[in-house]
Scaffold this motif. Structure first.
Motif, PDB file in Angstrom:
ATOM      1  N   ARG A 150       9.981  -1.578  -2.550  1.00 45.47           N
ATOM      2  CA  ARG A 150      10.152  -2.494  -2.643  1.00 45.47           C
ATOM      3  C   ARG A 150       9.867  -3.101  -0.668  1.00 45.47           C
ATOM      4  N   LEU A 151      10.593  -2.192   0.145  1.00 48.60           N
ATOM      5  CA  LEU A 151      10.380  -2.066   1.427  1.00 48.60           C
ATOM      6  C   LEU A 151       8.941  -2.277   1.341  1.00 48.60           C
ATOM      7  N   ALA A 152       7.918  -0.776   1.647  1.00 44.13           N
ATOM      8  CA  ALA A 152       6.782  -0.854   1.286  1.00 44.13           C
ATOM      9  C   ALA A 152       5.845  -1.885   0.596  1.00 44.13           C
ATOM     10  N   ARG A 153       6.049  -2.978  -0.164  1.00 43.58           N
ATOM     11  CA  ARG A 153       5.213  -3.847  -0.239  1.00 43.58           C
ATOM     12  C   ARG A 153       5.428  -4.906   0.041  1.00 43.58           C
ATOM     13  N   THR A 154       6.892  -4.938   0.647  1.00 43.69           N
ATOM     14  CA  THR A 154       6.957  -6.027   1.810  1.00 43.69           C
ATOM     15  C   THR A 154       6.843  -5.423   3.196  1.00 43.69           C
ATOM     16  N   ILE A 155       7.071  -4.800   3.592  1.00 43.07           N
ATOM     17  CA  ILE A 155       6.202  -4.901   4.711  1.00 43.07           C
ATOM     18  C   ILE A 155       5.410  -3.722   5.029  1.00 43.07           C
ATOM     19  N   ALA A 156       4.574  -2.998   4.693  1.00 46.64           N
ATOM     20  CA  ALA A 156       3.470  -2.291   4.933  1.00 46.64           C
ATOM     21  C   ALA A 156       2.589  -3.097   4.784  1.00 46.64           C
ATOM     22  N   PRO A 157       2.018  -4.468   4.154  1.00 45.52           N
ATOM     23  CA  PRO A 157       1.191  -5.057   4.786  1.00 45.52           C
ATOM     24  C   PRO A 157       1.261  -5.986   5.917  1.00 45.52           C
ATOM     25  N   GLY A 158       2.077  -6.164   6.377  1.00 45.89           N
ATOM     26  CA  GLY A 158       2.302  -7.076   7.737  1.00 45.89           C
ATOM     27  C   GLY A 158       2.340  -5.655   8.698  1.00 45.89           C
ATOM     28  N   MET A 159       2.623  -4.370   8.611  1.00 43.37           N
ATOM     29  CA  MET A 159       2.123  -3.651   9.817  1.00 43.37           C
ATOM     30  C   MET A 159       0.776  -3.293   9.231  1.00 43.37           C
ATOM     31  N   LYS A 160      -0.043  -3.809   8.541  1.00 48.92           N
ATOM     32  CA  LYS A 160      -1.694  -3.617   8.552  1.00 48.92           C
ATOM     33  C   LYS A 160      -1.987  -4.314   8.986  1.00 48.92           C
ATOM     34  N   SER A 161      -1.736  -5.938   9.605  1.00 55.73           N
ATOM     35  CA  SER A 161      -1.745  -6.297  10.093  1.00 55.73           C
ATOM     36  C   SER A 161      -2.173  -6.138  11.556  1.00 55.73           C
ATOM     37  N   ARG A 162      -0.883  -5.740  11.816  1.00 57.03           N
ATOM     38  CA  ARG A 162      -0.316  -5.375  13.432  1.00 57.03           C
ATOM     39  C   ARG A 162      -1.331  -4.178  13.422  1.00 57.03           C
ATOM     40  N   GLY A 163      -2.068  -3.407  12.977  1.00 64.74           N
ATOM     41  CA  GLY A 163      -3.257  -2.211  13.268  1.00 64.74           C
ATOM     42  C   GLY A 163      -2.848  -1.309  12.558  1.00 64.74           C
ATOM     43  N   GLY A 164      -1.433  -0.650  11.940  1.00 63.58           N
ATOM     44  CA  GLY A 164      -0.633   0.360  11.443  1.00 63.58           C
ATOM     45  C   GLY A 164       0.527   0.200  11.998  1.00 63.58           C
ATOM     46  N   GLY A 165       1.525   1.591  11.452  1.00 63.21           N
ATOM     47  CA  GLY A 165       2.596   2.084  11.610  1.00 63.21           C
ATOM     48  C   GLY A 165       3.265   3.192  10.912  1.00 63.21           C
ATOM     49  N   VAL A 166       4.350   3.724  10.752  1.00 61.50           N
ATOM     50  CA  VAL A 166       4.722   4.302  10.126  1.00 61.50           C
ATOM     51  C   VAL A 166       5.972   4.478   9.482  1.00 61.50           C
ATOM     52  N   ILE A 167       5.631   5.126   8.194  1.00 64.69           N
ATOM     53  CA  ILE A 167       7.150   4.519   7.347  1.00 64.69           C
ATOM     54  C   ILE A 167       7.813   6.207   7.010  1.00 64.69           C
ATOM     55  N   LEU A 168       9.185   5.632   7.190  1.00 60.46           N
ATOM     56  CA  LEU A 168       9.495   7.673   6.697  1.00 60.46           C
ATOM     57  C   LEU A 168      10.432   7.147   6.128  1.00 60.46           C
ATOM     58  N   HIS A 169      11.127   8.443   5.211  1.00 66.20           N
ATOM     59  CA  HIS A 169      11.801   8.394   4.048  1.00 66.20           C
ATOM     60  C   HIS A 169      12.968   9.583   4.176  1.00 66.20           C
ATOM     61  N   ASN A 170      14.149   9.359   4.435  1.00 64.90           N
ATOM     62  CA  ASN A 170      15.224  10.749   4.280  1.00 64.90           C
ATOM     63  C   ASN A 170      15.397  11.025   2.475  1.00 64.90           C
TER      64      ASN A 170
END
Length: 261
Positions: free
Chosen positions: A119-139
């Motif tokens: 759910r967090l990927a669905r909701t936060i990743a689109p905004g990351m894309k618009s900011r030019g990219g990002g990082v997602i880490l899973h513990n």
């Protein structure tokens, strides 16, 4: 080494204690603004008070509940305009047997360890894309590969989280979003101390001796990691210095992993 993180925004779930709070400290030291999520509002406020010099947003939420991930993402967008880093750290151990654990127990851990990340990927990743990219880490956990017998539900859901991380990495790298998983071994968190104290109460063994036996039996390094030792690895993976690290699972386990597994 300049990690080139100044001015970034990071969302950390399970951010009020343990590894999550240690990651928050590490990122704050690099000039990263933070959104900390956890279930206990008082603990979140206490954690935020430890982090001067950067903006800190706290969001009390139970990410095992559908809808809470969306609320977290909306709050972060309203405060910061989005996020550059997402650390899915929320989770906890379990204790059961497969033949006695009811469906409800399996479902709870599935929601907490897997669906919260989805759910967090669905909701936060689109905004990351618009900011030019990002990082997602899973513990995740070493138990995703090398299971402990007393927590099959934890083992299975953490293994699923690692596979989700790989699939998400393949899907998002074209948007300049790097996704990786970290599999810690023994880490001296409050949960370990609490359990050790409970198990040694009324015995001749101290809780410290109990934990040392676990370290001696499992980790060739002969000790537990501090949360900060694990957090330092997370912080590096958040950085452009780790720009070629994509879709991998990294073990931070003091040598515990059995390579024949």
């Amino acid at each position: 080494m300049d990690l080139q993180l100044t001015g970034k925004v990071a969302v950390i779930t399970g951010g009020s204690a343990g590894i999550g709070l240690a990651i928050a400290h590490g990122l704050a030291a690099e000039g990263v603004d933070l959104a900390l999520c956890g279930r206990d509002e008082d603990r979140l406020r206490s954690a935020a008070a430890e982090l001067p010099g950067v903006r800190v947003l706290t969001v009390a939420a139970d990410l095992a509940v559908p809808g809470e991930a969306e609320r977290l993402a909306e709050t972060v967008t309203a405060e910061f305009g989005g996020a550059d880093i997402l650390v899915n750290n929320a989770g906890t151990g379990s204790e059961e047997t497969i033949l006695t654990a009811p469906d409800e127990r399996w479902q709870h851990y599935w929601e907490l360890h897997v669906m919260a990340a989805v759910r967090l990927a669905r909701t936060i990743a689109p905004g990351m894309k618009s900011r030019g990219g990002g990082v997602i880490l899973h513990n995740a956990s070493i138990c995703a590969t090398q299971p402990l017998g007393y927590e099959p539900v934890y083992n299975v859901t953490k293994a699923a989280l690692v596979m989700f991380s790989k699939c998400l990495a393949n899907e998002l790298i074209g948007d300049n979003i790097r996704v990786n998983a970290v599999n810690p071994g023994l880490v001296m968190t409050g949960d370990w101390v609490k359990t050790a104290k409970q198990l040694t109460e009324g015995t001749d063994q101290t809780w410290e001796q109990y934990l040392q036996e676990i370290a001696d039996d499992n980790a060739p390094i002969g000790r537990f990691a501090t949360p900060e030792e694990v957090a330092d690895f997370f912080v590096f993976l958040c950085s452009p210095r780790a720009s070629y690290s994509v879709g991998s699972s990294y073990y931070v386990d003091g040598g515990w992993l059995n390579v024949t597994t």
